[in-house]
Scaffold this active site. Sequence first.
Site, PDB file in Angstrom:
ATOM      1  N   LYS A  13      34.980  36.940  45.470  1.00 20.78           N
ATOM      2  CA  LYS A  13      34.649  38.184  46.196  1.00 20.78           C
ATOM      3  C   LYS A  13      34.678  39.377  45.232  1.00 20.78           C
ATOM      4  CE  LYS A  13      38.125  37.782  49.056  1.00 20.78           C
ATOM      5  NZ  LYS A  13      38.765  36.563  48.488  1.00 20.78           N
ATOM      6  N   ARG A  88      41.304  41.128  57.696  1.00 14.33           N
ATOM      7  CA  ARG A  88      41.855  39.796  57.433  1.00 14.33           C
ATOM      8  C   ARG A  88      42.569  39.215  58.644  1.00 14.33           C
ATOM      9  NH1 ARG A  88      42.647  40.168  51.391  1.00 14.33           N
ATOM     10  NH2 ARG A  88      43.623  38.250  50.717  1.00 14.33           N
ATOM     11  N   ARG A 127      42.502  32.980  36.073  1.00 13.34           N
ATOM     12  CA  ARG A 127      42.045  34.372  36.236  1.00 13.34           C
ATOM     13  C   ARG A 127      42.853  35.340  35.368  1.00 13.34           C
ATOM     14  NH1 ARG A 127      41.390  36.723  41.969  1.00 13.34           N
ATOM     15  NH2 ARG A 127      43.426  35.780  42.266  1.00 13.34           N
ATOM     16  N   ARG A 160      47.725  38.013  37.360  1.00 15.92           N
ATOM     17  CA  ARG A 160      48.346  38.584  38.565  1.00 15.92           C
ATOM     18  C   ARG A 160      49.619  37.833  38.933  1.00 15.92           C
ATOM     19  NH1 ARG A 160      43.563  39.349  42.886  1.00 15.92           N
ATOM     20  NH2 ARG A 160      45.187  38.514  44.215  1.00 15.92           N
TER      21      ARG A 160
HETATM   22  P1  AP5 Z   1      37.720  36.645  41.940  1.00 19.31           P
HETATM   23  O1  AP5 Z   1      36.383  37.309  41.931  1.00 19.31           O
HETATM   24  O2  AP5 Z   1      38.890  37.409  41.420  1.00 19.31           O
HETATM   25  O3  AP5 Z   1      38.042  36.026  43.383  1.00 19.31           O
HETATM   26  P2  AP5 Z   1      38.463  36.756  44.743  1.00 19.31           P
HETATM   27  O4  AP5 Z   1      37.731  36.063  45.834  1.00 19.31           O
HETATM   28  O5  AP5 Z   1      38.302  38.234  44.631  1.00 19.31           O
HETATM   29  O6  AP5 Z   1      39.977  36.314  44.787  1.00 19.31           O
HETATM   30  P3  AP5 Z   1      41.343  37.083  45.145  1.00 19.31           P
HETATM   31  O7  AP5 Z   1      42.430  36.114  44.744  1.00 19.31           O
HETATM   32  O8  AP5 Z   1      41.401  38.445  44.532  1.00 19.31           O
HETATM   33  O9  AP5 Z   1      41.278  37.152  46.662  1.00 19.31           O
HETATM   34  P4  AP5 Z   1      42.450  37.349  47.619  1.00 19.31           P
HETATM   35  O10 AP5 Z   1      41.711  37.532  48.867  1.00 19.31           O
HETATM   36  O11 AP5 Z   1      43.499  36.315  47.635  1.00 19.31           O
HETATM   37  O12 AP5 Z   1      43.264  38.547  46.953  1.00 19.31           O
HETATM   38  P5  AP5 Z   1      43.432  40.067  47.364  1.00 19.31           P
HETATM   39  O13 AP5 Z   1      43.535  40.832  46.108  1.00 19.31           O
HETATM   40  O14 AP5 Z   1      42.448  40.465  48.385  1.00 19.31           O
HETATM   41  O15 AP5 Z   1      37.545  35.275  41.086  1.00 19.31           O
HETATM   42  C1  AP5 Z   1      38.633  34.400  40.867  1.00 19.31           C
HETATM   43  C2  AP5 Z   1      38.484  33.746  39.473  1.00 19.31           C
HETATM   44  O16 AP5 Z   1      37.338  32.902  39.472  1.00 19.31           O
HETATM   45  C3  AP5 Z   1      38.274  34.732  38.323  1.00 19.31           C
HETATM   46  O17 AP5 Z   1      38.931  34.243  37.190  1.00 19.31           O
HETATM   47  C4  AP5 Z   1      36.754  34.739  38.094  1.00 19.31           C
HETATM   48  O18 AP5 Z   1      36.425  35.022  36.750  1.00 19.31           O
HETATM   49  C5  AP5 Z   1      36.388  33.321  38.477  1.00 19.31           C
HETATM   50  N1  AP5 Z   1      35.069  33.199  39.095  1.00 19.31           N
HETATM   51  C6  AP5 Z   1      34.559  33.985  40.092  1.00 19.31           C
HETATM   52  N2  AP5 Z   1      33.341  33.560  40.454  1.00 19.31           N
HETATM   53  C7  AP5 Z   1      33.088  32.453  39.676  1.00 19.31           C
HETATM   54  C8  AP5 Z   1      31.983  31.545  39.590  1.00 19.31           C
HETATM   55  N3  AP5 Z   1      30.902  31.669  40.382  1.00 19.31           N
HETATM   56  N4  AP5 Z   1      32.071  30.533  38.713  1.00 19.31           N
HETATM   57  C9  AP5 Z   1      33.155  30.388  37.908  1.00 19.31           C
HETATM   58  N5  AP5 Z   1      34.222  31.210  37.934  1.00 19.31           N
HETATM   59  C10 AP5 Z   1      34.188  32.239  38.817  1.00 19.31           C
HETATM   60  O19 AP5 Z   1      44.853  40.037  48.124  1.00 19.31           O
HETATM   61  C11 AP5 Z   1      46.056  39.848  47.432  1.00 19.31           C
HETATM   62  C12 AP5 Z   1      47.225  40.038  48.403  1.00 19.31           C
HETATM   63  O20 AP5 Z   1      47.223  41.401  48.910  1.00 19.31           O
HETATM   64  C13 AP5 Z   1      47.177  39.166  49.667  1.00 19.31           C
HETATM   65  O21 AP5 Z   1      47.745  37.883  49.440  1.00 19.31           O
HETATM   66  C14 AP5 Z   1      48.007  40.014  50.643  1.00 19.31           C
HETATM   67  O22 AP5 Z   1      49.387  39.882  50.382  1.00 19.31           O
HETATM   68  C15 AP5 Z   1      47.595  41.433  50.292  1.00 19.31           C
HETATM   69  N6  AP5 Z   1      46.426  41.906  51.092  1.00 19.31           N
HETATM   70  C16 AP5 Z   1      45.212  42.265  50.602  1.00 19.31           C
HETATM   71  N7  AP5 Z   1      44.407  42.656  51.595  1.00 19.31           N
HETATM   72  C17 AP5 Z   1      45.123  42.530  52.752  1.00 19.31           C
HETATM   73  C18 AP5 Z   1      44.814  42.746  54.126  1.00 19.31           C
HETATM   74  N8  AP5 Z   1      43.611  43.176  54.525  1.00 19.31           N
HETATM   75  N9  AP5 Z   1      45.790  42.501  55.031  1.00 19.31           N
HETATM   76  C19 AP5 Z   1      47.030  42.076  54.670  1.00 19.31           C
HETATM   77  N10 AP5 Z   1      47.366  41.848  53.382  1.00 19.31           N
HETATM   78  C20 AP5 Z   1      46.420  42.060  52.417  1.00 19.31           C
END
Ligand code: AP5
Length: 217
Positions: A13, A88, A127, A160
Amino acid sequence: MHVILLGPPGVGKGTQGILLANSMGWQRVVTGDLLRAAVNAGTDLGQQAQEYMSAGELVPDPLIIEMVKEKLSALPAGTGVLFDGFPRTEPQVTAFGVMLEALGLTIDRVVVLEASDEVLVARIAGRRSCPTCGSVYNSVLAPPQREGVCDNDGSQLVHRTDDTEATVQNRLTVYRRETEPLISYYEGSNAIVHHISGDQGVDEVQAEVLQALGVGL
Ligand code: AP5
């Protein structure tokens, strides 16, 4: 255009959101980034959120809703907006609907990225993120030009703290339980929902996302 990027942790994402926002001049609302900034700044929100994030649990809805409300009200009018990581939960969907209505906005498209747990775990393990500009790399799949250094601004890349194996498993479980059911909600709404395989190269995913949104470079 107002677009939600939905999908499990590690599906891409953030990677796709950055490419899309840069190419289209859209704004991004990324709740994970907003929370990490609050944690780094040591704000009240950051202190409250840290414990949940480290455990791979969702931060309580009222904190998230307030944070997004503030961010939305500060966005310039008339720009495209990409929502990544929000909403979410069901309460977040409901509160989001109220916020959008008050601003006269609607969600036009929902892009659901999908991949198997094996792919997600492998991606998250490798990552590396830039703490300054938010660029995302992967030590194996998408390495920076110089190891450990951001191509854009030369910052030292970080792993992270919630990217540990145990936390990732819990984040996947929480995603399947709390967030995946929202896809059906949006399929029953006025938004157009596109399902795209995130298990392809970054460029291939990007091409499908652009096609789904009907926008080109
Ligand atoms: P990346 O693009 O970073 O993936 P992502 O989908 O953004 O993954 P996240 O882990 O950031 O999502 P998340 O939803 O768990 O975390 P968030 O920060 O929202 O890609 C991942 C890796 O793959 C990278 O190394 C990239 O280079 C590689 N890659 C990407 N595409 C590729 C491809 N096509 N081919 C090969 N490699 C590829 O949330 C973190 C925490 O915050 C949550 O756990 C929660 O505690 C809190 N939080 C955030 N939002 C909320 C909410 N709305 N409500 C409650 N808690 C929340």
